[in-house]
Motif scaffolding. Structure first.
Motif, short mmCIF file in Angstrom:
data_model
loop_
_atom_site.label_atom_id
_atom_site.label_comp_id
_atom_site.label_asym_id
_atom_site.label_seq_id
_atom_site.Cartn_x
_atom_site.Cartn_y
_atom_site.Cartn_z
N PHE A 136 78.71 68.05 101.18
CA PHE A 136 78.93 66.72 100.60
C PHE A 136 80.39 66.35 100.44
O PHE A 136 80.74 65.19 100.25
CB PHE A 136 78.22 66.61 99.23
CG PHE A 136 78.98 67.28 98.11
CD1 PHE A 136 80.08 66.68 97.52
CD2 PHE A 136 78.60 68.53 97.65
CE1 PHE A 136 80.79 67.29 96.50
CE2 PHE A 136 79.31 69.17 96.64
CZ PHE A 136 80.40 68.54 96.06
N ASN A 137 81.31 67.35 100.47
CA ASN A 137 82.64 67.06 99.92
C ASN A 137 83.58 66.32 100.86
O ASN A 137 84.56 65.74 100.40
CB ASN A 137 83.30 68.33 99.36
CG ASN A 137 83.54 69.39 100.39
OD1 ASN A 137 82.84 69.44 101.41
ND2 ASN A 137 84.51 70.24 100.16
N PRO A 171 73.81 65.83 108.25
CA PRO A 171 74.78 65.63 107.15
C PRO A 171 74.17 66.03 105.81
O PRO A 171 72.95 66.16 105.68
CB PRO A 171 75.02 64.11 107.17
CG PRO A 171 74.31 63.59 108.38
CD PRO A 171 73.26 64.58 108.74
N GLU A 226 72.58 65.61 102.39
CA GLU A 226 71.69 64.54 101.90
C GLU A 226 72.32 63.78 100.73
O GLU A 226 71.85 62.70 100.35
CB GLU A 226 70.33 65.12 101.50
CG GLU A 226 70.34 66.16 100.38
CD GLU A 226 70.64 67.58 100.85
OE1 GLU A 226 71.50 67.75 101.74
OE2 GLU A 226 70.02 68.52 100.31
N GLY A 245 67.16 68.01 104.07
CA GLY A 245 67.65 69.10 103.25
C GLY A 245 67.21 70.44 103.81
O GLY A 245 67.24 70.66 105.03
N GLY A 299 81.51 79.31 104.17
CA GLY A 299 80.93 79.29 102.83
C GLY A 299 81.90 78.81 101.76
O GLY A 299 82.91 78.15 102.05
N ALA A 316 84.35 79.20 98.08
CA ALA A 316 85.72 79.73 97.93
C ALA A 316 86.08 79.91 96.46
O ALA A 316 85.47 79.30 95.57
CB ALA A 316 86.70 78.76 98.57
P1 NAD Z 1 75.40 73.32 100.12
O1 NAD Z 1 75.45 74.71 100.63
O2 NAD Z 1 74.59 73.02 98.94
O3 NAD Z 1 74.89 72.34 101.28
C1 NAD Z 1 75.41 72.38 102.58
C2 NAD Z 1 74.32 71.99 103.57
O4 NAD Z 1 73.25 72.92 103.48
C3 NAD Z 1 73.73 70.61 103.30
O5 NAD Z 1 73.63 69.93 104.53
C4 NAD Z 1 72.37 70.91 102.68
O6 NAD Z 1 71.39 69.96 103.03
C5 NAD Z 1 71.99 72.26 103.25
N1 NAD Z 1 71.20 73.10 102.33
C6 NAD Z 1 71.28 73.13 100.97
N2 NAD Z 1 70.45 74.07 100.47
C7 NAD Z 1 69.84 74.65 101.53
C8 NAD Z 1 68.88 75.71 101.67
N3 NAD Z 1 68.38 76.35 100.61
N4 NAD Z 1 68.49 76.06 102.91
C9 NAD Z 1 68.99 75.43 103.99
N5 NAD Z 1 69.89 74.42 103.92
C10 NAD Z 1 70.32 74.03 102.71
O7 NAD Z 1 76.93 72.87 99.90
P2 NAD Z 1 77.47 71.53 99.21
O8 NAD Z 1 77.20 71.60 97.76
O9 NAD Z 1 77.03 70.34 99.98
O10 NAD Z 1 79.03 71.68 99.48
C11 NAD Z 1 79.91 72.37 98.62
C12 NAD Z 1 80.13 73.78 99.11
O11 NAD Z 1 80.65 73.76 100.42
C13 NAD Z 1 81.16 74.53 98.27
O12 NAD Z 1 80.70 75.83 98.08
C14 NAD Z 1 82.40 74.51 99.15
O13 NAD Z 1 83.31 75.56 98.92
C15 NAD Z 1 81.78 74.62 100.49
N6 NAD Z 1 82.68 74.17 101.54
C16 NAD Z 1 83.26 75.14 102.30
C17 NAD Z 1 84.16 74.78 103.29
C18 NAD Z 1 84.84 75.83 104.12
O14 NAD Z 1 85.54 75.47 105.03
N7 NAD Z 1 84.66 77.11 103.85
C19 NAD Z 1 84.46 73.42 103.51
C20 NAD Z 1 83.83 72.46 102.72
C21 NAD Z 1 82.94 72.86 101.73
#
Ligand code: NAD
Length: 491
Positions: free
Chosen positions: A156-157, A181, A183, A212, A255, A257
């Motif tokens: 989402f960020n 993307p 949700e 999702g 992942g 950080a």
């Molecule tokens: P998230 O892991 O909740 O979601 C990411 C994606 O995974 C979304 O598209 C979501 O629909 C899907 N998803 C969520 N739960 C799932 C599940 N149980 N099974 C399968 N798919 C699932 O992450 P977020 O809250 O959207 O984003 C924030 C996180 O992303 C933070 O931890 C941040 O550090 C990380 N992030 C990392 C980087 C990097 O380069 N390492 C860059 C940006 C964001």
């Protein structure tokens, strides 16, 4: 907090084969404007059959697109880059609407997408093959071929930038893509698809399936998808990496950080205090490169005092946007409360913040917490909000050893005037991206982005040169046209 219903945007639709289409989802999620706490649209939680349809469209487009010479393919990204710049007002507004970022941050995100396109446009030069006469009359050459139909799952960020970490490179290298993307922020991707179509991208090369967990699982299991890139939390990165690779796909999963900034007493006080605060509070602390732990080495109170002054002058709603959701606000505030109960000292408290006129928004004020110890949960886990914890260390070795114990390894930085100390941190920090006197050490193109440890699973990086290997298969070819070349073991 009760949500105010609006119909600012129509229901979100999937984008398959060059058009916005109906879906088989029987469930929707509300999409919120985080600054107002209002519902602005609905996003479908697409079914496996929707993923099937997108894969079929991508497969149909693949022969034509992959056989188009790369020099022609990148012309789309020259035009797309110009369209991103021409439409920056609208694109930045969409980011602000669905993610909450303030205008300057949203604009910076769109400009970063343009820079990512700039790199993709240089791919014909960078991927020009290798060729060598390896023995008399015998030539070896290496060429890069696209992987096929690939998927990109995003968080989402950065609703505009993270999809553009993968779209330009993967597609310029000849792949056809399914974007899934977040949700929570589904609006920007639709405009990205429209602008790519306007830039001349053939139908079916980029498809978008919203949803999702179930949608992601269908992507991981789909036999027609050859490779998956994922950006999000470590918990989900592990799920996607395991499930995708167990289905014999190539997977690169970035992942979460926990980034440490090591501040030495000799650091320039003004630059250091403003950079540290910018790193922890930019995008409301919701950047995977945001600093969240400051290792204050020795006598560094003069720098902390300056940070307190800067943070106190920041106005949520003006200098800092909201966090993404009511749940995120609650989680972040709970971390602060727990640290306080464990004996940490709150220097600036952002809990319970209300912005006048936006009382339903999910604002957390920038927060500084001193006297935190490495064993506290707030020092170990990803908080993902505008919160900086300060851990005291006697010397740089102690500071680095705290950083090394973190399971994450995205970024680390040191602020110092000493080249020797800087070199020590560069060598010893257990992180994929390290900075010296830089609060957010994001490598800019052509350098690649990617962490270590629990911040990245898989080989290669997601942007820059490091992404080429992930998005292509190399073919090694040996040819002989000279019949007099002689006979040897490889004839
Ligand atoms: P998230 O892991 O909740 O979601 C990411 C994606 O995974 C979304 O598209 C979501 O629909 C899907 N998803 C969520 N739960 C799932 C599940 N149980 N099974 C399968 N798919 C699932 O992450 P977020 O809250 O959207 O984003 C924030 C996180 O992303 C933070 O931890 C941040 O550090 C990380 N992030 C990392 C980087 C990097 O380069 N390492 C860059 C940006 C964001």
């Amino acid at each position: 907090m009760s949500a105010i219903e609006t119909t600012r945007y129509p229901d979100i639709r999937n984008y398959i084969g060059g058009t916005f289409v109906e879906h088989d989802a029987d469930r929707y999620l509300d999409v919120f404007n985080p600054a107002e706490g209002s519902v602005i649209s609905r996003v479908p939680l697409s079914a496996a059959s929707d993923v099937d349809r997108a894969v079929a469209a991508a497969k149909a487009a693949f022969p034509g697109w992959s056989q188009t010479p790369i020099k022609e393919r990148v012309q789309v990204f020259y035009r797309f880059k110009a369209l991103l710049e021409q439409n920056i007002d609208e694109l930045a507004r969409l980011v602000t609407e669905e993610n909450g970022k303030i205008d300057s941050e949203a604009r910076a995100e769109v400009l970063k997408s343009a820079e990512l396109c700039e790199f993709a446009c240089s791919l014909p030069q960078i991927t020009a093959g290798e060729v060598l006469e390896v023995s008399r009359g015998v030539e070896c050459r290496v060429e890069h071929f696209p992987v096929g139909v690939v998927a990109s799952i995003t968080p989402f960020n950065f609703p505009n930038m993270v999809p553009n970490w993968t779209i330009p490179n993967a597609i310029a290298l000849g792949n056809c893509m399914i974007l899934k993307p977040s949700e929570l922020v589904p609006l920007s991707s639709g405009r990205i698809a429209e602008l790519l179509r306007e830039a001349g991208l053939p139908d079916g090369v980029l498809n978008i399936v919203h949803g999702g967990q179930e949608t992601v699982e269908a992507i991981c299991d789909h036999p027609g998808i050859e490779g998956i890139s994922f950006v999000g939390s470590t918990k989900v990165a592990k799920i996607v990496y395991r499930r995708g690779t167990s289905n014999f796909k190539r997977v690169l999963a970035l992942g979460g950080a926990k980034n440490h900034l090591i501040v030495m007493p000799d650091a320039d006080p003004d630059m250091t205090s403003s950079n540290v605060v910018a790193s922890m509070s930019g995008c409301a602390g919701q950047r995977c490169m945001a600093a969240s732990v400051m290792m204050a080495v020795g006598k560094s109170d003069h720098i902390i005092d300056r940070m307190v002054n800067i943070v106190k002058s920041m106005v949520p709603g003006t200098h800092i946007g909201p966090v993404i959701s009511a749940a995120a606000k609650e989680r972040i505030e709970a971390y602060i409360t727990e640290a306080e109960k464990m004996g940490a000292k709150i220097l600036v408290d952002g809990r319970g913040y209300k912005v006048k006129g936006k009382e339903n928004g999910y604002f957390v004020g920038p927060t500084l917490i001193d006297n935190v110890t490495p064993d506290m949960r707030i020092a170990q886990e990803e908080v993902f909000g505008p919160v900086m914890v300060i851990i005291r260390a006697k010397d740089v070795a102690e500071a680095v050893s705290v950083q090394q114990k973190s399971p994450y390894g995205n970024a680390a930085s040191v602020f110092t005037e000493s080249g020797g100390v800087a070199r020590y941190v560069m060598e010893n920090a257990s992180a994929g991206m390290v900075g010296v006197n830089v609060g957010v050490p994001v490598p800019r193109e052509p350098f690649s982005f990617g962490g270590w440890n629990d911040s990245k699973f898989g080989v290669g990086d997601i942007t820059g040169r490091g992404s080429i290997e992930f998005w292509t298969k190399s073919k090694k070819m040996t040819t002989k046209w000279n019949k007099e070349a002689g006979v040897n073991w490889m004839s």
